[in-house]
Design a protein around this motif. Structure first.
Motif, PDB file in Angstrom:
ATOM      1  N   PRO A 151      65.915 125.815 -44.395  1.00 10.77           N
ATOM      2  CA  PRO A 151      65.286 126.301 -42.459  1.00 10.77           C
ATOM      3  C   PRO A 151      64.119 127.371 -42.508  1.00 10.77           C
ATOM      4  O   PRO A 151      63.018 126.651 -41.452  1.00 10.77           O
ATOM      5  N   CYS A 152      64.275 127.847 -43.138  1.00 14.02           N
ATOM      6  CA  CYS A 152      62.681 129.682 -42.035  1.00 14.02           C
ATOM      7  C   CYS A 152      61.557 128.701 -43.520  1.00 14.02           C
ATOM      8  O   CYS A 152      60.185 129.223 -42.620  1.00 14.02           O
ATOM      9  N   ILE A 153      62.256 128.858 -44.383  1.00 15.96           N
ATOM     10  CA  ILE A 153      60.356 128.095 -45.312  1.00 15.96           C
ATOM     11  C   ILE A 153      60.119 127.046 -45.219  1.00 15.96           C
ATOM     12  O   ILE A 153      58.656 127.276 -44.507  1.00 15.96           O
ATOM     13  N   ARG A 154      60.737 126.782 -44.646  1.00 16.59           N
ATOM     14  CA  ARG A 154      60.358 124.740 -43.997  1.00 16.59           C
ATOM     15  C   ARG A 154      59.769 125.041 -42.665  1.00 16.59           C
ATOM     16  O   ARG A 154      58.776 124.719 -42.655  1.00 16.59           O
ATOM     17  N   GLU A 155      60.419 126.164 -41.664  1.00 13.63           N
ATOM     18  CA  GLU A 155      59.327 126.159 -40.680  1.00 13.63           C
ATOM     19  C   GLU A 155      58.040 127.032 -40.998  1.00 13.63           C
ATOM     20  O   GLU A 155      57.027 127.223 -40.310  1.00 13.63           O
TER      21      GLU A 155
END
Length: 1806
Positions: free
Chosen positions: A359-363
């Motif tokens: 999730p944080c990478i996607r964000e």
């Protein structure tokens, strides 16, 4: 350090405990900067010395706290510089925190906060640049870490993401849309030093997630003066500034936005579930283990997974599955992969702290992409650049494509922003976006088919655009980008397969190739980088193809396939941070050392750290994408994943037709459809489904035309099919409508719209399970949506009315749904959807709206099967690509080679040429190779320069040297596939020859006559032959430039040096190898090479004879090199030699070389069975030459034939071949004219004379002759020899074509040996056998040639093995001809030669171009004279040489004569087993007599008539010996009679002439010996002779000769000897009782009476001396006729023609003219040798001129008037013998018409 006491190991204490004091200091607002800084330094130490135990259960919470504290650090500011130091330390701690092993415990939210803090510092323009740059570097490391770890994270299912992490929204820009980027955003607190705000107020907790809002630095103003772009308020100075809020980074927790939902749905739709292995490395990995693998390789490895798109194997690991289950929301305990459990007790608020993941990478990724949007006004240039930088790092670190949620972002926003950035003017942004594009397409092109197409089109546009504003650098960079893409293995192939071979894509590869080629040609003539880059790109294709070909050649194909091609290393090398390859510690074997090291210094980059973290879960690596990666899909247009070339060709031709059809459709739809039907691309009659599909999938169609066509009333069915192609399932009505209206342009007429919408609503209802009350309701709603769209967005409508509100929209639709209302929520959603996002009609949009539309269409197409992008194994389709690129590439290479002066560029071009050559050789593309050689030959400067300047120009031009070496190198290496190119190479060789630059060995050729056995083709010119041109041509060993006055000064040193260089270069080229290596050439190439050489024949313009001679020599050497397969090339060589020899009208050097060449070939090739027959036949070419030309080369031929017979006599078997050789010997040795049947009659020869009736004319029917060929094959010329009398086509067709008729004179048939077309069975019936000569006209001959030919003959005769039945008779005939030639010391030759004109050296040579005179050496004609007329030069030796020749010939004849019987009997023995009687050789006396003895005796007898006394005497001795030899006893009476008639009588007749006026005494003796020999032979064989019916005639003839000999001499020798002989004979005859007859009244026979009647004429007293008897009383006329068999002449000559002219002077018997007229033949020949006029009018053949004096007959058919019969009137006496008897016994029947008593029938004709 606080917290470390003796009691505990620090690692046992809960991290929160010892960290809390430090973190509180950091959070506190009251501390000043330096103190906060100290606390930060301490925290940093805990992290960097690895004092926090990652496996401790409290670690996660500690890390969370630490991240929170540091991202919210506050302190009291002092001055900007020292404040920045604190900010710097914050960055440092954040970096260390994320980059140490314990950092793996951070949650998604914390990571986002950390990143956000860094971004704030980055984008805060008031901070110093250094600090901003530091933040940037920190971000680079963090991004690198996160993305390098990406492959170990899994995609979470929707529920999990949703529950654990609310959508993090980072936004670039201020909170409110209107605020400008740099506008100050006030801090929520009033003013500085006022109330302390508790941190709580600034950290509102949303849904239990801590969200940071800003970093506040208390009391510090970063900008003392109002910022220029600020609002201008003076509050600036007093406000507490927060760099964070200013940068406008906002975190929102809203998850409802459609974009996010769809992305999540996308993730879910892939069927990823929580059961996938979790590969999240976490805190418990070995933090101290370095992975000994350097960064570059790591990146490469990850990429190769995606570049090669190999499905990764999913490792089954049960524990993993359990762990990942435990990571789900419902289970509050989190177990990391190392088995460490995090329980709730240590967590706040009862939510498990899950380590960060996707999730944080996607964000982060989404945020970075949003930063690059050039249309977002919040994004400054710095931000865009920063976004691009970090995206570069991200893409370099991870295979983003494997992660679906990220891939969605790439396909849409990222590509979109990047393409928009390509048109910005700032070069740094342009360059950075090109870099990102490269990374995208390098690793993810299979997902971005249409994006890639768009990208390349944009690049092409940039390269070609003629806009003066466009900076040159942009073009250069665009080209560089293409070159980089081109270098990706198999990228070019994929372009070709996926675009050029796709019906609805551009021909990217073809267009780009054209563009690059065009771009490689400088317009101005000056080379710039762009030109070289274009060439570079073209060469990339060539390079890779060549590498593949080389690999295949090395036949490592299997290994090749196994090897995974490594992706280009560019990706790794261009990362922004220093790659610490060298600094890595690699002693991984000693864990202690490593532990200390890594404990002390954290890894220097994110990539390395990720590698370390990965170590912990090495065993789980298998890739989270394994489940979804399956076999690559194949596009529907191909039959397999590797389509066949044939298939591609078909697709390409179909594509062309489709484009034409589309263009026609766009003008008139029906026409387009009809065209495609005609071309069989659409079915006839029209198949609606097929057409509908075509309308949907063909993007080139005009949307307006589609609308008109489908809405046409006639096409109702088609409309139904068209609507049926849409998939509306699950789509809201307005969404479906939006999709529908994108496919065509909605026409404006209401009925048409109605038709279109009705079809649409029907289909939509069916797809969605019939919602709403009825179709009408549905139709009304659809119509309402269109109206709403117009109302909201049409400018014209908006001018007049206020746009409709939601309420009005609802009101309008009240009760429409079957009397009820529609669901209000749906209406609301629809209203907002239309209001916020217009349904744009195609063809209507402009600007951004149009771009959006095009982009959407592109995305839609990408989602269908059309978007499938095939990856190709490297090397597939190289052949196809090469055939498309070679033309443009070679053109560009040539141009660059020509224009460039730079050494490296020239080398690059040459290497390009060589590679093209290698590829074309590998694929056997001779047209390519020819083209290449032709291009290169132009650069050798050999063809363009004049000969005088060539050595200096070529020598001083290094580029020409390179080109020449390359040409020759390529020809040596790949000669096999050369075809047309040989001509150019040979032209170059010719130029080198003319300029005397070739190695000596190449210009020296074999020669038979020259004492060295070799002569040079470059001949010296004698000064007298010099051209009279103003530019003196000068005979010097060095070529001079034409303008220099050669007499004045020698060649300059520069020229000498240049020539030396030129020679050196040519030596390296090794042109001779072309000849010696030709034996390895493929046949087709060899034939082309020979064709090129054969085409060089002298003409006025291009070639002179020396060029032709040089090429001829090369040709011959090549033939000899290829003797193993000479049969395949023989015909062409033979025709060439035929052309050179037979068509030569006068002698020249070239003819001499051709003749020598023919003989050289024969000598070398006769040993080869398969070709020897053809070779021997082709020697007839020499016989077809013009006799005058042949005589000039006789010297060479004589020597050549001698060599040939010496080496190959044993290989010659057939009679025809021997016939050829002996005829040649005759022509060369004795000047006999070649057989007329072989002569080319088309020549306008003036010596053919009048034609007589006796000529036989054979017509040729044109149908027999192939008129166009210009040659006849050997088999045609020499086929059936056996057909008696049929004249065969022995003359080549050329001549027949020219003349139309072949005139064959009688003489052709007279020669004892038949010509090619006549049968050789038995003696020819029309040969005059009663002459000692062979009856051929001997032309002038050359003494040395004669001697050499006699030498050859004696070689054959002396070796019994060489004498065969096939050549015996020919051999005998040839000896007789040589006898004739050598007679009297070759007098005839001398005589003729005196008459023939002296040859003029100049006239034999083709005129030369004056400019070449300086170089050419024409051989002086004197040399030729010495060849052919050596006797004129050395008269002394001539008599001696002729003497030996004659004696040699005598000896040969005697040898043959004595051996004949044994030879024949041995042959008869050998052949006894043969069945066919026709072929048998008989050894009986008759055969021997007619074939051997008779002709040989005639030959010896002819030498008895020689003027030279020694020869004569020797000959007589031999003749006597021969006639009395024992073997001859076997002969019967008839044969002995013919011996008198054919040998002795002609001899005696000839001796009556004044043969040797100088040697009177010798002649007397000769005559005496001859007459004695006559009587001896007569007496020895008297008994058989008596049996002859013609005995009386024979006896009377003998008496006749006695009579003549009595009166022949001037001395007493004969008058004494004759009576003695006569007495002898008479007595013997009398004793034998020949004269007695019982019947007669006197007792004597009639013979007795006749005898004495004859003798009384010249010895009246002899009777009384011998027989004292009474003389018979009654007087009888004393002139008896002598019956001699006469040879018939057909047709009979008129009587008048037979009369000899009375003007003939008689020097023989001193008779008066009138008495002399009827005299015997031999007397007719005057001493002068002039022919009789009567006979001269009856020459026999138009081809061979036979002067009659050579062929007069000794036959006497007329009564003889003796001068002693004075007073007796000459009157005829009836012949006593019966003519019938004579006819029966003579070898040839008498003429029916001639009465023997008629004196007029006498003919002197032979």
């Amino acid at each position: 350090m606080s917290g470390k006491t003796g009691m505990y190991e620090l690692s046992e204490i809960e991290p929160n405990v010892f960290l809390r004091p430090f973190l509180e200091v950091i959070r506190s607002e009251d501390t000043t900067g330096p103190i906060t800084g100290l606390a930060l330094t301490s925290v940093n130490k805990f992290l960097s010395y690895a004092l926090i135990d990652p496996s401790h259960e409290g670690t996660a919470e500690g890390m969370e706290n630490m991240a929170d504290a540091v991202t919210h650090a506050r302190f009291v500011g002092t001055d900007p510089a020292s404040d920045e130091v604190v900010l710097m330390k914050i960055l440092q701690v954040l970096r260390t925190l994320l980059l140490t092993p314990v950092g793996a415990h951070l949650t998604n939210e914390s990571v986002c906060e950390i990143m956000q803090s860094c971004f704030r510092i980055c984008f805060e323009m008031r901070l110093s640049e250094l600090l901003r740059k530091s933040a940037e570097h920190t971000l680079v490391d963090m991004v690198q870490l996160l993305f390098t770890r990406l492959p170990h994270f899994k995609e979470e299912p929707k529920s999990y993401v949703g529950a654990n992490m609310k959508k993090l929204k980072m936004r670039a820009g201020g909170m409110s849309d209107s605020s400008k980027w740099k506008k100050q955003k006030r801090s929520p607190r009033p003013t500085r030093h006022a109330t302390k705000v508790s941190p709580g107020t600034e950290q509102p907790a949303t849904n239990g997630t801590v969200m940071p809002s800003n970093i506040t630095v208390d009391g510090v103003t970063f900008i003392d003066a109002p910022s220029p772009i600020s609002s201008g308020s003076s509050e600036n100075t007093s406000s507490a500034v927060s760099p964070a809020t200013d940068s406008g980074l906002e975190l929102s927790s809203q998850t409802t936005s459609k974009e996010d939902l769809t992305d999540l749905e996308q993730i879910n739709s892939l069927g990823l579930s929580a059961a996938m292995p979790s590969i999240e490395p976490s805190a418990t990995e070995h933090p101290h283990k370095h992975e000994p693998q350097n960064e570059g390789l790591r990146v490469e490895k990850i990429q190769s997974a995606s570049v090669e798109s190999i499905p990764e194997v999913l490792e089954e690991c049960t524990s993993v599955a359990e762990h990942s289950d435990s990571a789900s929301v419902h289970d509050m305990d989190y177990v990391n992969p190392r088995g460490v459990r995090f329980t709730q007790s240590s967590q706040k608020e009862g939510i498990a702290l899950v380590p960060y993941g996707l999730p944080c990478i996607r964000e982060l990724f989404r945020f970075l992409i949003s930063l690059t949007n050039p249309h977002d006004r919040h994004n400054s240039e710095v931000m865009i650049h920063m976004g691009l930088q970090l995206l570069t790092v991200a893409l370099e670190s991870a295979p983003v494509a494997n992660c679906q949620s990220l891939l969605g972002l790439v396909k849409d926003e990222l590509c979109r922003h990047l393409f928009q950035l390509l048109s910005v003017e700032r070069l740094n942004l342009y360059a950075a976006s090109l870099r990102v594009c490269f990374l995208l397409f390098e690793s993810m092109r299979e997902h971005l088919k249409f994006q890639l197409e768009m990208y390349i089109k944009k690049l092409m546009e940039i390269i070609t655009v003629e806009n003066p504003k466009m900076p040159y650098e942009m073009k250069e960079m665009a080209l560089e980008a293409i070159v980089q893409l081109w270098r990706i293995p198999s990228f070019v192939t994929e372009l070709y397969i996926n675009y050029d071979c796709d019906y609805y894509c551009s021909n990217l590869f073809e267009d780009l190739t054209k563009l690059l080629s065009k771009n490689a040609f400088p317009v101005s003539g000056q080379l710039y980088t762009t030109h070289l880059l274009s060439l570079e790109a073209l060469l990339t294709v060539i390079d890779s193809t060549e590498a593949h070909c080389q690999a295949k050649v090395l036949s490592n194909i299997h290994q090749q396939e196994k090897e995974v091609v490594k992706p280009s290393t560019e990706t790794a090398s261009s990362t922004k941070e220093p790659s610490n390859n060298n600094e890595r510690v690699s002693e991984g074997n000693s864990p202690n050392v490593v532990t200390e090291l890594s404990g002390a210094c954290p890894p220097t980059s994110g990539c390395l750290m990720a590698d370390q973290m990965k170590q912990g879960c090495q065993d789980l690596e298998g890739g989270s994408d394994a489940a979804e990666k399956n076999i690559p899909r194949k596009p529907t247009r191909f039959s397999g994943l590797l389509p066949r070339t044939q298939e591609l060709m078909e697709i390409k031709s179909k594509k062309k037709l489709l484009i034409t059809g589309t263009e026609q459709f766009n003008q008139k739809p029906r026409k387009g459809i009809q065209f495609l039907q005609e071309k069989n691309l659409l079915a006839i009659p029209m198949d609606n489904n097929e057409v509908a599909q075509w309308l949907r999938e063909n993007p080139r169609l005009d949307k307006k035309m589609i609308g008109e066509f489908v809405s046409d009333r006639k096409n109702i069915d088609l409309l139904e099919s068209f609507v049926g192609t849409f998939n509306f399932q699950g789509l809201r009505l307005d969404e479906a409508l939006r999709l529908y209206l994108e496919a065509f342009r909605l026409p404006g007429e209401a009925p048409v719209i109605q038709r279109l919408l009705e079809a649409f609503t029907e289909h939509w209802r069916k797809s969605n399970g019939s919602p709403f009350a009825s179709s009408d309701a549905c139709f009304a709603l659809a119509y309402a949506v269109i109206m709403l769209n117009t109302d909201q967005h049409n400018h014209n409508v908006r001018k007049q009315n206020v746009p409709m509100t939601l309420e009005e929209f609802r009101k309008n639709l009240k009760g429409v749904n079957g009397g009820k209302d529609f669901e209000q929520d749906i209406l609301e959603d629809m209203y907002h959807a239309i209001k916020n996002d217009e349904i744009v009609m195609p063809e209507e949009q402009t600007g951004l709206v149009k771009e959006n539309y095009i982009w959407n269409v592109l995305l839609h197409r990408g989602a269908t099967d059309e978007g499938i992008f095939l990856h190709m194994p490297p090397g597939s389709y190289d052949h196809d690509l090469f055939t498309m690129t070679w033309g443009p590439t070679i053109a560009a290479l040539s141009y660059v080679f020509d224009k460039s002066l730079d050494e490296t560029i020239i080398q690059k071009a040459i290497s390009g040429f060589r590679k093209c050559a290698m590829i074309s050789a590998h694929y056997g593309l001779s047209d390519v190779f020819d083209n290449l050689i032709i291009s290169l030959c132009k650069f050798t400067a050999l063809s363009s320069e004049s000969i005088e300047n060539l050595p200096s120009v070529f020598g001083s031009n290094p580029k020409a040297h390179i080109a020449a070496k390359t040409v020759f190198h390529l020809a040596h290496r790949h000669g096999d596939i050369l075809r047309e190119g040989w001509k150019n190479i040979m032209e170059a060789m010719l130029q080198l020859f003319r300029a005397e630059l070739l190695p000596k060995a190449m210009v020296e050729v074999e020669d038979f006559v020259d004492p060295n056995g070799k002569i040079s083709l470059q001949r010296e010119e004698t000064p007298s032959n010099r051209g009279e041109s103003t530019v003196l041509s000068f005979v010097s060993w060095l070529t001079l430039s034409g303008t220099e006055q050669s007499g004045m000064r020698g060649p300059s040193t520069e020229n000498q040096e240049a020539k030396r260089m030129a020679l050196e270069c040519i030596k390296q080229c090794d042109p001779e190898k072309l000849i010696t290596e030709s034996k390895f050439l493929q046949l087709e190439s060899l034939q082309e090479l020979m064709k090129a050489l054969i085409s060089v024949t002298p003409d006025e313009e291009t070639y002179d004879e020396e060029d032709a001679a040089f090429c001829l020599e090369m040709l011959l050497r090549i033939v000899l090199e290829n003797r193993d397969r000479v049969g395949c090339v023989w015909q062409a060589v033979r025709d060439h030699l035929y052309h050179l020899c037979v068509h030569a009208l006068e002698f020249c050097f070239l003819v001499e070389r051709a003749v020598v060449g023919l003989l050289r070939l024969a000598i070398r090739l006769l040993r080869r069975e398969e070709i020897s027959a053809q070779v021997l036949l082709s020697l007839r070419i020499l016989l077809m030459m013009k006799p005058s030309v042949l005589s000039r080369v006789s010297h060479q031929v004589a020597y050549g034939l001698h060599e040939l017979l010496k080496t190959n006599a044993a290989n010659i078997h057939s009679g025809d071949d021997w016939y050829t050789l002996f005829t040649l010997l005759e022509c060369i040795g004795s000047g006999v004219k070649p057989p007329p049947a072989l002569q080319v009659t088309a020549r306008a020869d003036n010596d053919t004379g009048a034609q007589s009736d006796s000529e036989i004319s054979l017509s040729y029917h044109p149908s027999d002759v192939s008129l166009d060929r210009g040659y006849t094959s050997d088999s045609e010329v020499y086929a059936d020899h056996s057909k008696q009398g049929k004249m065969h086509r022995s003359v080549t067709d050329v001549d027949v074509v020219n003349s139309g008729w072949l005139v064959v004179g009688k003489d052709d048939i007279d020669s004892p040996k038949p010509t090619a077309g006549l049968s050789r069975q038995g003696p020819s019936p029309l040969v005059n056998q009663y002459s000692l000569t062979v009856g051929l006209d001997l032309g002038p001959h050359d003494t040395k040639s004669l001697m050499k030919c006699v030498e050859s003959l004696s070689f054959i005769v002396r070796d019994a093995a060489h004498v065969t039945p096939e050549n015996f008779e020919l051999c005998v005939k040839t000896i007789r001809i040589f006898v004739e030639a050598s007679l009297n010391g070759g007098y005839k030759s001398q005589e003729k030669r005196a008459k023939s004109h002296k040859y003029d050296g100049k006239s034999n040579r083709f005129k030369k171009k004056p400019k070449e005179n300086s170089l050419r050496r024409s051989r002086a004609s004197s040399q030729h004279q010495s060849h052919s007329h050596s006797d004129e030069d050395d008269d002394e030796s001539v008599p001696a040489s002729y003497h030996t020749v004659s004696l040699q010939l005598l000896d040969l004849m005697h040898t043959l004569h004595t051996r004949a019987a044994t030879i024949y009997s041995s042959w008869a023995e050998e052949q006894r087993h043969l069945e066919a009687a026709g072929k048998k050789i008989e050894a009986d006396s008759q055969t021997l007599w007619s074939n051997c003895w008779c002709p040989l005796l005639q030959g010896i007898a002819w030498l008895c008539c020689d003027a030279r006394r020694q020869v004569r005497m020797q000959a007589l001795t031999y003749l006597q010996r021969a006639l009395l030899v024992h073997d001859l006893q076997a002969l019967d009476a008839l044969e002995w009679e013919s011996c008198f008639n054919k040998v002795l009588f002609p001899l005696l007749t000839k001796l009556l002439e004044n043969v040797s006026p100088a040697d009177v005494g010798g002649m007397e003796e000769t005559r005496m010996r001859a007459s004695t020999l006559l009587s001896k032979v007569f007496l020895q064989h008297l008994s058989p002779l008596l049996s002859l019916t013609t005995f009386a005639a024979l006896w009377l003839t003998i008496l006749d000769f006695m009579d003549k000999y009595m009166h022949a001499g001037s001395s007493d020798l004969l008058p004494e000897a004759i009576p003695e002989s006569l007495k002898n004979m008479l007595l013997v005859m009398d004793t034998a009782g020949i004269f007695h007859s019982a019947d007669s009244r006197t007792g004597y026979s009639d013979l007795w009476e006749i005898t004495w009647e004859r003798i009384d004429c010249f010895l009246p007293r002899l009777r009384d001396e011998l027989f004292k008897q009474t003389v018979i009383q009654e007087p009888v006329p004393s002139v008896p006729a002598e019956p001699h068999p006469q040879k018939p002449v057909a047709p009979a000559l008129p009587a008048s023609a037979a009369h000899p002219a009375p003007s003939e002077k008689s020097s023989e018997l001193g008779a008066s003219d009138s008495e002399r007229a009827p005299g015997p033949g031999p007397a007719i020949r005057g001493a002068s040798g002039s022919p009789l006029s009567a006979v001269a009018s009856v020459k026999m053949s138009p081809v061979t001129d036979v002067p009659p004096h050579m062929a007069q007959s000794p036959l006497i058919l007329q009564p003889l008037a003796s001068p002693l019969q004075v007073g007796v009137p000459p009157m005829t006496l009836p012949i006593i013998l019966n003519p019938a008897l004579i006819e029966a016994t003579s070898p040839v029947p008498l003429l029916a018409t001639a009465r023997p008593t008629d004196p007029m029938t006498t003919s002197e004709v032979n």
